[in-house]
Motif scaffolding. Structure first.
Motif, mmCIF file in Angstrom:
data_model
loop_
_atom_site.group_PDB
_atom_site.id
_atom_site.type_symbol
_atom_site.label_atom_id
_atom_site.label_comp_id
_atom_site.label_asym_id
_atom_site.label_seq_id
_atom_site.Cartn_x
_atom_site.Cartn_y
_atom_site.Cartn_z
ATOM 1 N N ILE A 619 5.662 17.023 -8.503
ATOM 2 C CA ILE A 619 4.996 17.298 -7.233
ATOM 3 C C ILE A 619 4.246 16.053 -6.752
ATOM 4 N N LYS A 620 3.603 15.353 -7.656
ATOM 5 C CA LYS A 620 2.909 14.130 -7.244
ATOM 6 C C LYS A 620 3.903 13.066 -6.780
ATOM 7 N N ALA A 621 5.066 13.023 -7.426
ATOM 8 C CA ALA A 621 6.100 12.088 -6.975
ATOM 9 C C ALA A 621 6.583 12.455 -5.568
ATOM 10 N N LEU A 622 6.726 13.744 -5.306
ATOM 11 C CA LEU A 622 7.156 14.186 -3.969
ATOM 12 C C LEU A 622 6.071 13.905 -2.937
ATOM 13 N N ARG A 623 4.818 14.083 -3.325
ATOM 14 C CA ARG A 623 3.730 13.728 -2.405
ATOM 15 C C ARG A 623 3.781 12.242 -2.065
ATOM 16 N N GLY A 624 4.067 11.446 -3.094
ATOM 17 C CA GLY A 624 4.164 10.010 -2.859
ATOM 18 C C GLY A 624 5.302 9.661 -1.911
ATOM 19 N N GLN A 625 6.451 10.358 -2.061
ATOM 20 C CA GLN A 625 7.582 10.112 -1.160
ATOM 21 C C GLN A 625 7.230 10.470 0.276
ATOM 22 N N ASN A 626 6.364 11.475 0.422
ATOM 23 C CA ASN A 626 5.992 11.937 1.764
ATOM 24 C C ASN A 626 4.931 11.059 2.421
ATOM 25 N N ARG A 627 4.322 10.170 1.662
ATOM 26 C CA ARG A 627 3.284 9.308 2.241
ATOM 27 C C ARG A 627 3.928 8.183 3.036
ATOM 28 N N GLY A 628 3.514 8.067 4.263
ATOM 29 C CA GLY A 628 4.029 6.989 5.105
ATOM 30 C C GLY A 628 3.238 5.702 4.912
ATOM 31 N N ALA A 629 3.575 4.710 5.708
ATOM 32 C CA ALA A 629 2.927 3.408 5.605
ATOM 33 C C ALA A 629 1.436 3.505 5.903
ATOM 34 N N VAL A 630 1.070 4.332 6.850
ATOM 35 C CA VAL A 630 -0.352 4.466 7.196
ATOM 36 C C VAL A 630 -1.128 5.050 6.032
ATOM 37 N N ALA A 631 -0.564 6.101 5.427
ATOM 38 C CA ALA A 631 -1.248 6.730 4.302
ATOM 39 C C ALA A 631 -1.416 5.755 3.144
ATOM 40 N N ARG A 632 -0.414 4.904 2.939
ATOM 41 C CA ARG A 632 -0.511 3.943 1.841
ATOM 42 C C ARG A 632 -1.562 2.867 2.148
ATOM 43 N N LYS A 633 -1.656 2.491 3.402
ATOM 44 C CA LYS A 633 -2.695 1.521 3.771
ATOM 45 C C LYS A 633 -4.082 2.129 3.608
ATOM 46 N N VAL A 634 -4.197 3.405 3.957
ATOM 47 C CA VAL A 634 -5.475 4.084 3.734
ATOM 48 C C VAL A 634 -5.798 4.112 2.253
ATOM 49 N N GLY A 635 -4.769 4.394 1.434
ATOM 50 C CA GLY A 635 -4.973 4.386 -0.010
ATOM 51 C C GLY A 635 -5.427 3.030 -0.513
ATOM 52 N N ASP A 636 -4.812 1.980 0.013
ATOM 53 C CA ASP A 636 -5.228 0.624 -0.365
ATOM 54 C C ASP A 636 -6.686 0.377 0.011
ATOM 55 N N PHE A 637 -7.056 0.806 1.220
ATOM 56 C CA PHE A 637 -8.437 0.602 1.679
ATOM 57 C C PHE A 637 -9.421 1.347 0.780
ATOM 58 N N VAL A 638 -9.097 2.600 0.459
ATOM 59 C CA VAL A 638 -9.988 3.389 -0.395
ATOM 60 C C VAL A 638 -10.139 2.714 -1.754
ATOM 61 N N ALA A 639 -9.033 2.276 -2.315
ATOM 62 C CA ALA A 639 -9.092 1.644 -3.632
ATOM 63 C C ALA A 639 -9.912 0.352 -3.599
ATOM 64 N N ASP A 640 -9.799 -0.401 -2.503
ATOM 65 C CA ASP A 640 -10.494 -1.680 -2.416
ATOM 66 C C ASP A 640 -11.968 -1.539 -2.013
ATOM 67 N N HIS A 641 -12.337 -0.389 -1.443
ATOM 68 C CA HIS A 641 -13.696 -0.203 -0.942
ATOM 69 C C HIS A 641 -14.287 1.095 -1.466
ATOM 70 N N MET A 642 -14.101 1.355 -2.785
ATOM 71 C CA MET A 642 -14.508 2.628 -3.347
ATOM 72 C C MET A 642 -16.002 2.871 -3.193
#
Length: 957
Positions: A619-642
């Motif tokens: 399920i987590k792999a499927l969630r990852g497949q469903n994440r678009g470029a914007v969601a991944r950039k948000v993830g990067d931002f969260v990780a870099d600015h926790m």
């Protein structure tokens, strides 16, 4: 649109059943319609019943429209007896009643009680139910009785048929009979005298036919679930006794069992097990015959192929790999009422074994963990083959029985049939004391050639078992669809004629589970075969056994792990084939919520899965497949600015708390729903208040600090952000409480650098952002390595899910990461004086606690602090799942629907080891939950000072 007559059936069912329990959508009819067998039928309607009255009314509705009905309990059946293309009836939560007699000699169970749950309730009284199938942790009483399931220890003497005291049942016409109630029996005589007279006549006729009666008795001297329980006709004369015993093993074709009273059997605490090895099958079977006369409880046979399939499993003796090609193994267990009796039994068994030829090292052990390991390996044989099968094949387990004196030659002949038909991976194991063998092989059904190979093999097996040995074609798995075409072959036309008479008496219209047990189609076993297409490497080894289901918080709400895999397999197949785009779209749309959004991804399914599949990873792999470029950039931002993100979270909590105080909790929930466009359906009543943790500076002199053991403490980002709820009497934030307790126990507390930005990445991982999650975890581990002097000092995490994630991620083994429960139990409690409280406490074992094997540790901590500790029996995963409790609160509510009934009177607090879990637990229990640290702190004081003495600095641990 449902076909006629199902649309009318559905309309009439809606008159007394809510829409939520009447299922017709394509995803859930597919998923709910799947059982543990290799057959597939997709029901038109799935009806989830909660009461006997609903069953009665449903039977009358379906009968009125000539719509067949199939009943399903746990769905672990292996022979196709619990699938339907008509109306499939599942048991809801209303069927879990368990009433133990004052002397515990009998127990009355409703059909929705899981077998292992019944045994857990009986265990303190030294009793258990007789049947002990390998699926007992999942299989329910209704299925156990309806299949006359037995198992490893119960043999033929303690199965449902032999231990039946009485039952409550509903017949095809909706009439209810309670065989243990005199008034119900009398009323049934008045309403159904023709049926009872016919059963009386049938029994008398059978008993009067000497050869037929003797054949029936002989057939049931070994395990036999082929066809109906004809032994009822020779064992009993009272027609109601005949009737209720015919229901046992009838696989839902004669009626519905709504309650059953069983005689219990002793559960001796003193037991010993041994893995014994023999040069060949013949010698092993000779040993079985000798052991039959000794006080053994179980003797399980495993052939060389079985041993080869599990020789690399943990706990298996390494000597197995060096054994020759003909070696066989016996797993032997003996149980006794006292240690002295056990010693005596072991001596008697040893004397018999001394007359046999054994090889290798094999000795009895009373070590509970070792014995449990032996039996876990034995129970894992079936799925072990399934896990290594080729993609696209299914795993089949057949189940036969032979006279014990001919077991060796039958086993050898069976092995020869494997070779003849090309089943080189097949294994044989079984309950040798009863002459009962299981054989497991893999089979593809995607070509006519493969289906024909299976046909020829089964024809040969049936001929060998029946004509060569007069054995049982189904010993304990039920006839189902799988063996229905061969029932007459085994029993002969006269006995088969009795079975047809029985079916006509109980179900003259043939509406109860048609095609099961009796089937005039000689190729029924070759039809409606279940496809097993590849779906994802993470789950392709799933055999759809259903053992995972009781552990899953979304089971019975949306989908279980098995059902998620079934759904994804079909979606994957349709995507590849491109044959039915409309069906694919319907399944995919439904799967987004049913399969993905409501999965807690807690991983508890992997603890029950025989091959360790963790469906949450899919399920987590499927969630990852469903994440678009914007969601991944948000993830990067969260990780870099926790640090900044946590600051925003604190602001949100502060505003929510302020609004709650001014406008009230309902208004705040409404506003949250509106502001988030429904993504937050509401807010928990026990919303945490914000907290900003700053480590307390050490005040002791440097010389004193140097003499103290040191520990690295890493408060989770949740602990550093979410404080106690406003209504909790305890308002000290968890990190302050942990720090204070560590110092109370005499530890010097060290924190990693850049604490404010540290995070294990779990929240990112749960959303499928694996790369960002792993980067955060690796950064935290680097900081912890530095703080701990590369593992010289222990590291304590105060939140179990985070501790578990760090332990899995820290692959180099250099860091000693302790969950808070480990630290408290092993290191803090010995340095504290505990004043035990008399107030009862409620304890929640988080999923991560269980998966780390720390459930007993956490329970021991609670019991050290309180004289009464309650672990609610019907609560596994709480379903809060990080932030699911905010975004999908219905999952949390469903998972905790049974919590409140187990909260003891006088309890004012609950305890756990995960702050987010505690939010939902507090809401649904009606009392505040907080970390176990608070309980230990409240009950402890520093150890009394000992006589002063010079000492060197104490090492960490």
């Amino acid at each position: 649109m449902l076909p006629v007559p199902y649309e009318r059936v559905l309309t009439e069912l809606r008159e007394f059943m809510p829409e939520a329990r009447l299922i017709t959508d394509p995803l859930r009819t597919l998923a709910y319609g799947t059982d543990g067998s290799f057959y597939r039928l997709i029901p038109k309607i799935v009806a989830i019943v909660e009461t006997e009255e609903e069953v009665v009314r449903l039977l009358r509705v379906t009968r009125g429209h000539k719509a067949p009905v199939t009943f399903r309990a746990g769905g672990t059946s292996l022979s196709g007896q619990a699938v339907s293309d008509s109306v499939l009836v599942l048991l809801g939560d209303g069927w879990r009643g368990c009433a133990i007699a004052p002397d515990a000699a009998t127990v009355t169970l409703q059909p929705g009680v899981i077998g292992a749950e019944a045994n857990r309730k009986l265990a303190p009284l030294g009793r258990k139910i007789g049947p002990d199938p390998a699926s007992i942790a999942t299989a329910k009483i209704g299925g156990i009785a309806a299949n006359n399931a037995s198992g490893m220890c119960c043999g033929t003497a303690q199965n449902s048929y032999r231990t039946l005291a009485s039952m409550r049942l509903a017949l095809a016409d909706g009439t209810v009979l309670d065989t243990g109630d005199a008034s119900s029996r009398s009323a049934f005589w008045r309403s159904h005298r023709p049926l009872l007279d016919s059963l009386t006549e049938l029994g008398a006729r059978t008993r009067a036919d000497g050869p037929l009666a003797e054949r029936i008795r002989n057939k049931f001297r070994i395990k036999n679930t082929t066809g109906y329980s004809l032994n009822a006709l020779v064992d009993y004369e009272d027609p109601i006794d005949i009737l209720q015993h015919l229901l046992i093993g009838s696989e839902g074709t004669l009626g519905f069992i709504s309650a059953i009273t069983l005689h219990t059997v002793p559960e001796h605490a003193d037991k010993a097990s041994a893995l014994l090895f023999f040069p060949d099958i013949a010698e092993a079977c000779r040993a079985v015959a000798l052991l039959k006369a000794t006080p053994v409880s179980a003797v399980e046979l495993m052939d060389r192929a079985s041993l080869r399939s599990i020789e690399d499993k943990p706990g298996m003796p390494p000597q197995i790999k060096g054994f020759g090609p003909d070696v066989a193994c016996l797993l032997v267990e003996t149980r006794a009422e006292s240690p002295a009796a056990l010693d005596s039994q072991l001596a008697e068994i040893a004397a018999v074994l001394a007359t046999t030829v054994t090889i290798g090292d094999g000795a009895f052990t009373t070590d509970a963990k070792a014995c449990e390991g032996f039996w876990k390996i034995r129970k894992g044989l079936f799925p072990a083959v399934g896990a290594i099968r080729e993609l696209g094949t299914t795993v089949i387990i057949e189940d036969v029985a032979f006279p014990l004196e001919r077991l060796a030659e039958a086993t050898v002949e069976l092995q020869a049939l494997f070779l003849k038909h090309g089943y080189h991976e097949a294994i044989i194991f079984g309950h040798a004391l009863e002459g009962n063998l299981h054989f497991v092989f893999t089979q593809a059904f995607d070509t006519d050639t493969e289906i024909d190979r299976y046909r020829q093999f089964m024809d040969d097996v049936c001929a060998m078992v029946v004509q060569g040995y007069d054995g049982s074609l189904k010993a304990e798995h039920g006839t189902g669809r799988n063996m229905a075409p061969f029932v007459e072959m085994e029993w002969g036309p006269q006995a088969y004629g009795l079975m047809k008479e029985i079916k006509a008496l109980f179900d003259p219209e043939g509406l109860l589970n048609p095609g099961v047990i009796l089937n005039g189609d000689p190729e029924a076993h070759l039809k409606n075969l279940k496809p097993m297409p590849p779906a994802h490497p993470l789950v392709d080894t799933c055999i759809e056994c259903g053992f995972c289901e009781p552990t899953c918080p979304s089971h019975k709400m949306t989908l279980s792990p098995r059902q998620r895999i079934v759904g994804w397999r079909e979606i994957s197949r349709l995507t590849r084939d491109g044959a039915d785009p409309a069906r694919l779209a319907a399944l995919s749309d439904a799967y987004d919520y049913q399969g993905i959004d409501t999965c807690a991804a807690c991983g508890l399914c992997s603890t029950a899965c025989p091959v360790g599949i963790e469906t949450g990873l899919l399920i987590k792999a499927l969630r990852g497949q469903n994440r678009g470029a914007v969601a991944r950039k948000v993830g990067d931002f969260v990780a870099d600015h926790m640090g900044g993100v946590l600051g925003v979270a604190r602001t949100g909590l502060r505003l929510a708390d302020l609004a709650r105080r001014v406008a009230g909790p309902e208004a705040v929930s409404t506003a949250a729903r509106a502001l988030t466009a429904g993504h937050l359906p509401g807010l928990p009543r026990n919303m945490p208040t914000p907290v900003r943790f700053t480590p307390l500076a050490e005040k002791a002199p440097e010389s004193q600090l140097a003499a103290q053991p040191a520990v690295v403490y890493i408060p989770s980002c949740v602990s550093r952000t979410m404080g106690p709820s406003a209504g909790d009497p305890e308002q000290v934030p968890l990190p302050e409480k942990v720090e204070g307790l560590m110092r109370k126990a005499g530890f010097r507390v060290i924190y990693p650098e850049e604490l404010s930005s540290q995070c294990c990445g779990m929240s990112l991982e749960s959303k499928g952002l694996a790369d960002q999650a792993d980067a955060k975890a690796d950064a935290m581990l680097a900081a912890l390595a530095k703080a701990s002097n590369n593992g010289a000092l222990p590291i304590v995490m105060d939140t179990s899910p985070c501790a578990f994630r760090l332990k899995k991620r820290a692959t180099d083994g250099g860091l000693r990461i302790l969950d808070i429960a480990e630290f408290l139990h092993l290191h803090a409690l010995p340095r504290l004086d505990i004043v035990r409280s008399e107030e009862p406490v409620v304890l929640h074992l988080t999923c991560s606690t269980r998966r780390m094997g720390l459930d007993a540790t956490l329970t021991a901590i609670a019991k050290a602090c309180s004289s009464k500790v309650v672990v609610p029996e019907d609560v596994g995963c709480c379903g809060f799942a990080g932030d699911k409790g905010f975004s999908t609160p219905e999952l949390n509510a469903h998972a905790l629907r049974h919590l409140k009934k187990d909260v003891p009177a006088g309890a004012s607090s609950g305890y756990s080891t995960s702050r987010t879990c505690e939010i939902g637990l507090s809401d649904h229990a009606g009392l505040p939950y907080r970390s176990i640290v608070y309980l230990v702190d409240a009950c402890s004081r520093p150890k009394a000072a000992t006589a002063p003495a010079a000492r060197a600095p104490e090492p960490a641990f």
